[in-house]
Design a protein around this motif. Structure first.
Motif, short mmCIF file in Angstrom:
data_model
loop_
_atom_site.label_atom_id
_atom_site.label_comp_id
_atom_site.label_asym_id
_atom_site.label_seq_id
_atom_site.Cartn_x
_atom_site.Cartn_y
_atom_site.Cartn_z
N UNK A 8 -5.95 -6.08 0.45
CA UNK A 8 -4.75 -5.67 -0.27
C UNK A 8 -4.40 -4.24 0.08
N UNK A 9 -3.31 -3.72 -0.52
CA UNK A 9 -2.88 -2.32 -0.33
C UNK A 9 -2.62 -2.01 1.15
N UNK A 10 -2.08 -2.95 1.87
CA UNK A 10 -1.70 -2.71 3.27
C UNK A 10 -0.33 -2.05 3.28
N UNK A 11 -0.23 -0.90 3.93
CA UNK A 11 1.02 -0.14 3.93
C UNK A 11 2.13 -0.93 4.62
N UNK B 179 4.55 0.98 -8.88
CA UNK B 179 6.01 0.83 -8.84
C UNK B 179 6.41 -0.64 -8.71
N UNK B 180 7.19 -1.14 -9.67
CA UNK B 180 7.70 -2.50 -9.62
C UNK B 180 6.81 -3.56 -10.23
N UNK C 230 0.79 -1.22 0.00
CA UNK C 230 0.00 0.00 0.00
C UNK C 230 0.82 1.27 0.00
N UNK C 231 0.51 2.17 -0.92
CA UNK C 231 1.05 3.53 -1.00
C UNK C 231 2.46 3.62 -1.57
N UNK D 181 1.18 7.50 -8.17
CA UNK D 181 2.31 6.68 -8.63
C UNK D 181 2.26 5.22 -8.21
N UNK D 182 1.77 4.95 -6.99
CA UNK D 182 1.76 3.56 -6.54
C UNK D 182 0.76 2.70 -7.30
#
Length: 269
Positions: free
Chosen positions: A222-225, A37-38, A10-11, A62-63
């Protein structure tokens, strides 16, 4: 429908893998959902990026979209592409400002920005309120509660429905998108607290409540920092939602159908 987790941090990218990105497949059609990213590196583990049939972006932070520029490099300058990219521009379904934003991110000079808008290799389609047919998928997009032009999605085939929150705080649009879905792929960036800023992200508690209210078959978090404990987020979600729930893993493959999701594999955290 087959869902592959290309990235779920996440983020920003985490120590174990890329930021947000997913591959959704049905009837031989490949749809990439976000490309943070990635994610392009992870995608190449599972398929040739030239085999993608379309891209779908929830928003332009961006993420969720940073690797679009590297995909542009691949499609423009690969010395031995499997097909003529100018003859088959890759469809991109995205927020309305995507052509300008992506061109500006890619261009190395003002002159290049004036003369190259990426439409030589991409075919841009602005997201809107009406359902769109993309290959075997019927995609319904709705604006959600997150800064900027941000969307959640309901992605349906004849036999399965996947709902994706994108990035969002709790809102009515998410409830509508997730209604009766076989799988809800929900962001859960942080743990629950009363002082969290509104209109940004959800907690495990929020994701669990959404899953329960919408009557989904299964909840995937999902998207857990990277600084958030996924075990706490999972425990929060299970308190609110009594159905199957788990934290996704990078590389995990999930068969989406009614009434269960079968996990095929995965690695990382």
């Amino acid at each position: 429908m087959l869902l592959t987790i290309l990235g779920c941090s996440g983020s920003l990218p985490g120590p174990q893998g890329p930021a947000s990105g997913y591959l959704v497949e049905a009837d031989g059609y490949r749809l990439a959902l976000d490309l943070g990213n990635g994610v392009l590196a992870a995608l190449q583990v599972h398929c040739d990026p030239f085999s993608l049939d379309a891209l779908l972006f929830s928003h332009l932070h961006p993420d969720h979209c940073a690797d679009f520029t590297t995909l542009a490099v691949m499609r423009r300058y690969h010395t031995h592409p499997p097909h003529d990219t100018s003859a088959r521009r890759l469809p991109v379904h995205a927020p309305s400002d995507a052509p300008r934003r992506f061109a500006r991110a890619y261009a190395e000079s003002d002159e290049e920005l004036r003369t190259a808008d990426l439409t030589d290799v991409f075919d841009f389609h602005a997201l809107g309120p009406n359902p769109t047919t993309v290959g075997p998928f019927t995609i319904t997009a709705a604006r959600v509660d997150h800064p900027g032009e941000c969307y959640g999605f309901r992605i349906a085939t004849a036999g399965a429905v996947l709902a994706f929150t994108g990035d969002s705080g709790p809102c009515a649009a998410l409830r509508s998108l997730a209604e009766g879905a076989d799988v809800l792929l929900s962001e859960a960036t942080w743990t629950h607290a009363d002082d969290r800023p509104p209109g940004v992200h959800m907690s495990g508690t929020d994701a669990g409540r959404l899953a329960a209210d919408a009557g989904v078959g299964r909840l995937l978090l999902t998207h857990i920092a990277p600084w958030t404990d996924p075990d706490v987020v999972l425990a929060e979600a299970r308190t609110e939602f009594t159905g199957p729930v788990e934290v996704v893993r990078q590389g995990g493959k999930y068969e989406v159908d009614e009434p269960v999701v079968r996990v095929i594999g995965g690695h990382g955290t």
